[in-house]
Design an enzyme around this catalytic site. Sequence first.
Site, PDB file in Angstrom:
ATOM      1  N   ASP A  89      -3.327 104.578  13.900  1.00 21.41           N
ATOM      2  CA  ASP A  89      -4.073 104.573  12.644  1.00 21.41           C
ATOM      3  C   ASP A  89      -3.576 105.629  11.666  1.00 21.41           C
ATOM      4  OD1 ASP A  89      -5.591 102.462  13.489  1.00 21.41           O
ATOM      5  OD2 ASP A  89      -7.336 103.651  14.049  1.00 21.41           O
ATOM      6  N   ASN A 163      -9.554 106.862   4.509  1.00 24.40           N
ATOM      7  CA  ASN A 163     -10.680 107.131   5.407  1.00 24.40           C
ATOM      8  C   ASN A 163     -11.758 107.975   4.743  1.00 24.40           C
ATOM      9  OD1 ASN A 163     -10.170 105.761   7.773  1.00 24.40           O
ATOM     10  ND2 ASN A 163      -9.288 107.504   8.856  1.00 24.40           N
ATOM     11  N   ASP A 164     -11.383 109.197   4.347  1.00 25.37           N
ATOM     12  CA  ASP A 164     -12.408 110.139   3.907  1.00 25.37           C
ATOM     13  C   ASP A 164     -11.836 111.305   3.116  1.00 25.37           C
ATOM     14  OD1 ASP A 164     -11.266 111.743   6.021  1.00 25.37           O
ATOM     15  OD2 ASP A 164     -12.641 110.804   7.432  1.00 25.37           O
ATOM     16  N   ARG A 191     -26.238 123.879   3.562  1.00 26.46           N
ATOM     17  CA  ARG A 191     -25.487 124.829   4.393  1.00 26.46           C
ATOM     18  C   ARG A 191     -25.077 124.093   5.655  1.00 26.46           C
ATOM     19  NH1 ARG A 191     -27.774 129.193   6.501  1.00 26.46           N
ATOM     20  NH2 ARG A 191     -25.840 130.405   6.395  1.00 26.46           N
ATOM     21  N   ASP A 193     -21.183 123.057   8.265  1.00 20.92           N
ATOM     22  CA  ASP A 193     -19.753 123.282   8.486  1.00 20.92           C
ATOM     23  C   ASP A 193     -18.912 122.509   7.475  1.00 20.92           C
ATOM     24  OD1 ASP A 193     -20.361 124.914  10.584  1.00 20.92           O
ATOM     25  OD2 ASP A 193     -19.692 123.544  12.158  1.00 20.92           O
ATOM     26  N   THR A 204     -15.561 104.728  10.914  1.00 21.05           N
ATOM     27  CA  THR A 204     -15.262 104.742  12.350  1.00 21.05           C
ATOM     28  C   THR A 204     -14.341 105.902  12.726  1.00 21.05           C
ATOM     29  OG1 THR A 204     -13.456 103.164  11.962  1.00 21.05           O
ATOM     30  CG2 THR A 204     -15.581 102.260  12.666  1.00 21.05           C
ATOM     31  N   ALA A 205     -14.136 106.829  11.805  1.00 20.40           N
ATOM     32  CA  ALA A 205     -13.251 107.963  12.056  1.00 20.40           C
ATOM     33  C   ALA A 205     -14.077 109.252  12.206  1.00 20.40           C
ATOM     34  CB  ALA A 205     -12.218 108.061  10.931  1.00 20.40           C
ATOM     35  N   SER A 209     -17.888 110.611  14.428  1.00 18.70           N
ATOM     36  CA  SER A 209     -18.067 111.714  15.374  1.00 18.70           C
ATOM     37  C   SER A 209     -19.079 112.729  14.869  1.00 18.70           C
ATOM     38  CB  SER A 209     -16.725 112.407  15.643  1.00 18.70           C
ATOM     39  OG  SER A 209     -16.256 113.085  14.494  1.00 18.70           O
TER      40      SER A 209
END
Length: 313
Positions: A89, A163-164, A191, A193, A204-205, A209
């Site tokens: 991918d 993707n993002d 606030r 990460d 789906t990437a 998660s």
Amino acid sequence: MLTFTNYVLIHSMSSTSTLAYPTIALAGKPMAVGIGDSLTEIADFLASTGRKVMFEAETARHIGMTGGVTLTADQIGLQANLVIVVGGDGTMLGIARQLAPYNVPLIGINQGRLGFMTDIPVERMMPLLADMLAGKVESEQRTLLEGEVMRGGQAIFRGLAFNDVVVARGSGSGMVELKVEVDGRFVYNQRSDGLIVATPTGSTAYALSAGGPLLHPNLNGVALVPIAPHALSNRPIVLPDTSKIDIEVINGRDISVNFDMQTFASLQHHDRVLVRRSGHTVTFLHPAGWSYYATLREKLHWHEYPSVEGQLK
């Protein structure tokens, strides 16, 4: 060392005027084990059908190819009718972003690990490619995001994402504080990460998660997914893909923005990351009978659980 001088000879003996996709480019994952053999097999087959075959220049260099036609991604976009990508991918992401302005359809052969986008198994690639070039094919379009980093009213960085787009802290720093607006309306100060802005393809990437939702590729939406938010009430939200998203860095250190984890820019306090849907789309070609749901079952291992029929037996 691989030699492909026979392509020009075969091509010169056959007319391509009546062929679907008469000019096809090949691209592959650099340094992947066996990638040269897979590309050679595909190229030999394509040449035997009278098609003109060209290679993406970096791919040709990595596999040690001599002879044949090698072109940059931009040149491929102007000349090829179809691009076949062999790898994973990540390889597809890089090629798709470069070719997005040219609207050249892509076929993905999975020689990586996961393969949401490179969905044809390498062990079945030849019969499936033959069927697809004979017209047994399904087509779909995927959206992209475009973003820019604004500093002091000036754009200092621009990028495309399949993707993002991710704004996130470094591994050794604390939480970041981000101010988020959508279409000029304040949403929240967060606030965390970091924050993921994901397309349906990217759902789906990394977004998955981080606890984000799965978005069907045909859905006209974009997901905002917080990464480990300080307040558990900060939940993912799906927005219309017409939205204009404005992410301002309020506090934190060692913060960056990345596009598909492949291009990066370092951020300072009060930098703003502006994200919106790109005007470009990417066309994927799949074998006849391809199903997005079957892909989810296989890649997310949903098939490992017994079916209802199996439980009733």
